[in-house]
Motif scaffolding. Structure first.
Motif, PDB file in Angstrom:
ATOM      1  N   VAL A   1     -15.060  -4.004  -3.867  1.00  0.00           N
ATOM      2  CA  VAL A   1     -15.519  -4.987  -2.469  1.00  0.00           C
ATOM      3  C   VAL A   1     -15.540  -6.387  -3.149  1.00  0.00           C
ATOM      4  CG1 VAL A   1     -17.718  -5.613  -1.210  1.00  0.00           C
ATOM      5  CG2 VAL A   1     -17.092  -3.303  -1.437  1.00  0.00           C
ATOM      6  N   ASP A   2     -15.829  -6.699  -4.243  1.00  0.00           N
ATOM      7  CA  ASP A   2     -15.818  -8.068  -4.891  1.00  0.00           C
ATOM      8  C   ASP A   2     -14.250  -8.638  -5.324  1.00  0.00           C
ATOM      9  OD1 ASP A   2     -16.914 -10.553  -6.308  1.00  0.00           O
ATOM     10  OD2 ASP A   2     -15.631  -9.676  -7.896  1.00  0.00           O
ATOM     11  N   ARG A   3     -13.195  -7.327  -5.390  1.00  0.00           N
ATOM     12  CA  ARG A   3     -11.949  -7.911  -5.743  1.00  0.00           C
ATOM     13  C   ARG A   3     -11.343  -8.147  -4.666  1.00  0.00           C
ATOM     14  NH1 ARG A   3      -7.865  -4.207  -9.490  1.00  0.00           N
ATOM     15  NH2 ARG A   3      -6.481  -5.479  -9.775  1.00  0.00           N
ATOM     16  N   TYR A   4     -11.766  -7.344  -3.572  1.00  0.00           N
ATOM     17  CA  TYR A   4     -10.846  -7.597  -2.247  1.00  0.00           C
ATOM     18  C   TYR A   4     -11.764  -8.487  -1.165  1.00  0.00           C
ATOM     19  CZ  TYR A   4      -7.222  -4.571  -4.153  1.00  0.00           C
ATOM     20  OH  TYR A   4      -6.193  -3.909  -4.961  1.00  0.00           O
ATOM     21  N   GLY A   5     -12.682  -8.813  -1.412  1.00  0.00           N
ATOM     22  CA  GLY A   5     -13.397  -9.706  -0.478  1.00  0.00           C
ATOM     23  C   GLY A   5     -13.838  -9.013   0.725  1.00  0.00           C
ATOM     24  N   ILE A   6     -14.098  -7.574   0.692  1.00  0.00           N
ATOM     25  CA  ILE A   6     -14.461  -6.921   1.720  1.00  0.00           C
ATOM     26  C   ILE A   6     -15.945  -7.158   2.186  1.00  0.00           C
ATOM     27  CG2 ILE A   6     -15.078  -4.471   2.616  1.00  0.00           C
ATOM     28  CD1 ILE A   6     -12.799  -3.639   0.313  1.00  0.00           C
TER      29      ILE A   6
ATOM     30  N   ALA B   1       8.358   4.240   1.328  1.00  0.00           N
ATOM     31  CA  ALA B   1       7.265   3.697   0.654  1.00  0.00           C
ATOM     32  C   ALA B   1       8.391   2.998  -0.690  1.00  0.00           C
ATOM     33  CB  ALA B   1       6.243   4.300   0.217  1.00  0.00           C
ATOM     34  N   VAL B   2       9.189   3.997  -1.092  1.00  0.00           N
ATOM     35  CA  VAL B   2       9.749   3.260  -2.524  1.00  0.00           C
ATOM     36  C   VAL B   2      10.913   2.401  -2.187  1.00  0.00           C
ATOM     37  CG1 VAL B   2      11.695   3.975  -4.078  1.00  0.00           C
ATOM     38  CG2 VAL B   2       9.603   5.522  -3.710  1.00  0.00           C
ATOM     39  N   ALA B   3      11.239   2.187  -0.944  1.00  0.00           N
ATOM     40  CA  ALA B   3      12.315   1.270  -0.504  1.00  0.00           C
ATOM     41  C   ALA B   3      11.530  -0.041  -0.251  1.00  0.00           C
ATOM     42  CB  ALA B   3      13.146   1.840   0.929  1.00  0.00           C
ATOM     43  N   ALA B   4      10.446   0.121   0.618  1.00  0.00           N
ATOM     44  CA  ALA B   4       9.652  -1.011   0.749  1.00  0.00           C
ATOM     45  C   ALA B   4       9.261  -1.802  -0.295  1.00  0.00           C
ATOM     46  CB  ALA B   4       8.317  -0.577   1.678  1.00  0.00           C
ATOM     47  N   ARG B   5       9.007  -1.054  -1.369  1.00  0.00           N
ATOM     48  CA  ARG B   5       8.407  -1.690  -2.804  1.00  0.00           C
ATOM     49  C   ARG B   5       9.681  -2.431  -3.334  1.00  0.00           C
ATOM     50  NH1 ARG B   5       5.497   3.740  -5.285  1.00  0.00           N
ATOM     51  NH2 ARG B   5       4.341   3.823  -3.332  1.00  0.00           N
ATOM     52  N   HIS B   6      10.837  -2.139  -2.987  1.00  0.00           N
ATOM     53  CA  HIS B   6      12.048  -2.672  -3.856  1.00  0.00           C
ATOM     54  C   HIS B   6      12.797  -3.862  -2.807  1.00  0.00           C
ATOM     55  CE1 HIS B   6      11.393   0.699  -6.273  1.00  0.00           C
ATOM     56  NE2 HIS B   6      11.793   0.001  -7.369  1.00  0.00           N
ATOM     57  N   ARG B   7      11.956  -4.062  -1.663  1.00  0.00           N
ATOM     58  CA  ARG B   7      12.648  -4.741  -0.623  1.00  0.00           C
ATOM     59  C   ARG B   7      12.036  -6.046  -0.821  1.00  0.00           C
ATOM     60  NH1 ARG B   7      11.069  -2.487   4.072  1.00  0.00           N
ATOM     61  NH2 ARG B   7      12.876  -0.580   3.782  1.00  0.00           N
ATOM     62  N   PRO B   8      12.780  -7.322  -0.622  1.00  0.00           N
ATOM     63  CA  PRO B   8      12.129  -8.720  -0.576  1.00  0.00           C
ATOM     64  C   PRO B   8      11.358  -8.607   0.570  1.00  0.00           C
ATOM     65  CG  PRO B   8      14.339  -8.704  -1.066  1.00  0.00           C
ATOM     66  CD  PRO B   8      14.064  -7.483  -0.702  1.00  0.00           C
ATOM     67  N   GLY B   9       9.812  -8.945   0.448  1.00  0.00           N
ATOM     68  CA  GLY B   9       8.988  -8.874   1.718  1.00  0.00           C
ATOM     69  C   GLY B   9       8.361 -10.228   1.965  1.00  0.00           C
ATOM     70  N   VAL B  10       7.558 -10.204   2.959  1.00  0.00           N
ATOM     71  CA  VAL B  10       6.901 -11.257   3.588  1.00  0.00           C
ATOM     72  C   VAL B  10       5.480 -11.505   2.616  1.00  0.00           C
ATOM     73  CG1 VAL B  10       5.762 -12.329   5.500  1.00  0.00           C
ATOM     74  CG2 VAL B  10       7.758 -10.797   5.874  1.00  0.00           C
ATOM     75  N   ARG B  11       5.360 -12.580   2.667  1.00  0.00           N
ATOM     76  CA  ARG B  11       3.998 -12.768   1.748  1.00  0.00           C
ATOM     77  C   ARG B  11       2.818 -12.185   2.473  1.00  0.00           C
ATOM     78  NH1 ARG B  11       1.752 -16.353  -1.682  1.00  0.00           N
ATOM     79  NH2 ARG B  11      -0.405 -17.024  -1.486  1.00  0.00           N
ATOM     80  N   ARG B  12       2.064 -11.344   1.575  1.00  0.00           N
ATOM     81  CA  ARG B  12       1.101 -10.407   1.913  1.00  0.00           C
ATOM     82  C   ARG B  12      -0.117 -11.360   1.912  1.00  0.00           C
ATOM     83  NH1 ARG B  12      -2.293  -7.225  -1.442  1.00  0.00           N
ATOM     84  NH2 ARG B  12      -1.828  -5.127  -0.228  1.00  0.00           N
ATOM     85  N   ARG B  13      -1.189 -10.993   2.815  1.00  0.00           N
ATOM     86  CA  ARG B  13      -2.601 -11.862   2.716  1.00  0.00           C
ATOM     87  C   ARG B  13      -3.383 -10.566   2.507  1.00  0.00           C
ATOM     88  NH1 ARG B  13      -2.454 -16.383   6.787  1.00  0.00           N
ATOM     89  NH2 ARG B  13      -0.270 -16.879   7.554  1.00  0.00           N
ATOM     90  N   THR B  14      -4.435 -10.973   1.495  1.00  0.00           N
ATOM     91  CA  THR B  14      -5.617  -9.866   1.434  1.00  0.00           C
ATOM     92  C   THR B  14      -7.028 -10.369   1.986  1.00  0.00           C
ATOM     93  OG1 THR B  14      -5.744 -10.587  -0.720  1.00  0.00           O
ATOM     94  CG2 THR B  14      -4.242  -8.699  -0.441  1.00  0.00           C
TER      95      THR B  14
END
Length: 329
Positions: free
Chosen positions: A119-124, A315-328
């Motif tokens: 909870v602390d790590r991800y700001g839940i 999932a494997v393909a997504a991990r190796h594809r340049p992605g959009v900046r994620r927001r957490t």
């Protein structure tokens, strides 16, 4: 299933290393949560295999806490309602202490410690956990729901907030609040699917989680459900009611699935696979001719593998594809 808190199994160790969790006692706490997920949440656990190793411990911690509280409510035995309420409030109190950071709770309740760290790590939002505990308490006093609106009060805390809790771990490509309605809706779809699958088992515990007014529209009430359960038979009226509710639940999935595109690309295969696997429970209910009272329908291992395999490739393909900046946050 038990887990040695000092020596997490290899699979857990790999995930904890990837997540940067190095404290031995905390690693053991997360491993305990992972073991709970693997033992009790087979569909959910399978879907987590499609997340990155670094994401999995947090999901296991959230699941482990939910499982611990749910087990207290549903534990068989001679415990009185007052005793179970006391245990639920004890868990809530320990949760609040852990979330406040006032005291190290690793020795007292490892699952709660892993939860607080996540909870602390991800700001839940702590409110989601309070709402969850409120719904667990409702299970001790509420046994019927007159309408879907009444049921919605319960499933907000038991299911919608689960979607809201995991959303920061999954990450989004839009501000988090834009993805929250779909995340909550998918949690509700999963929960209502469980209600349909578990009608008989819930009835054995004295509860009916299906809205009474919609059952009544097909001539179904608790008395008829109980008769079917006791005699190991079903009734055409029950079949028609369950068919109606299955169709309604499929519509929930369609609305929720639109939000998958808002997630971080690396998380989409996991959520899409979980949605298909849970939706497969509805397929099995249809295949069983809507007889959910004589036995509990399950998705076969072959079907699980057939769904999870392509998900793993995505999932494997997504991990190796340049992605959009994620927001957490």
């Amino acid at each position: 299933m038990t887990t040695d808190l000092a020596t997490p199994p290899r699979g857990a160790a790999v995930e904890l290393d990837a997540a940067g969790i190095t404290t031995p006692a905390l690693r053991g706490a997360y491993a305990r949560c992972r073991a709970l997920n693997a033992e009790h949440g087979r569909t959910y656990f399978l879907a987590t295999r499609l997340l990155t190793p670094a994401q999995r411990p947090a999901i296991h911690a959230l699941y482990g806490f939910a499982r611990m509280a749910d087990d207290v409510v549903d534990a068989p035995g001679a415990a009185t309602v007052e005793e179970v309420v006391a245990r639920i409030e004890e868990i809530r109190a320990r949760m609040r202490v852990a979330l406040s950071g006032e005291r190290d709770v690793l020795d007292d309740e490892p699952v709660v410690a892993a939860l607080a760290h996540t909870v602390d790590r991800y700001g839940i939002d702590h409110r989601h956990l309070e709402d969850f505990m409120d719904s667990m308490a409702m299970d001790l006093t509420v046994t019927d729901y007159p309408t879907f609106d009444d049921l919605a009060v319960y499933v907000h805390g038991s299911a919608a907030v689960i979607g809201l809790q995991v959303l920061p771990v999954l990450g989004t490509v839009v501000p988090r609040e834009e993805a929250e309605p779909s995340a909550a809706a998918l949690g509700v779809a999963f929960q209502v699917t469980n209600f349909l699958r578990d009608v008989g088992e819930d009835l054995d515990r004295g509860r009916v989680y299906l809205p009474a007014d919609e059952l009544a529209a097909f001539g179904v009430d608790r008395e008829l459900l109980t008769w079917c359960r006791e005699h190991g038979r079903t009734d055409d009226r029950v079949r028609r009611a369950i068919a109606h509710l299955v169709a309604r639940t499929r519509a929930m999935y369609r609305r929720a699935d639109a939000g998958i595109a808002l997630l971080d690309p690396v998380s989409r295969p996991c959520v899409r696979t979980a949605s298909v696997l849970y939706g497969g429970i509805l397929d099995e209910i249809v295949a069983a001719d809507y007889d959910v009272l004589a036995h509990r329908v399950v998705v076969s291992n072959a079907r699980r593998a057939a769904v999870a395999g392509p998900g793993l490739l995505r999932a494997v393909a997504a991990r190796h594809r340049p992605g959009v900046r994620r927001r957490t946050r």
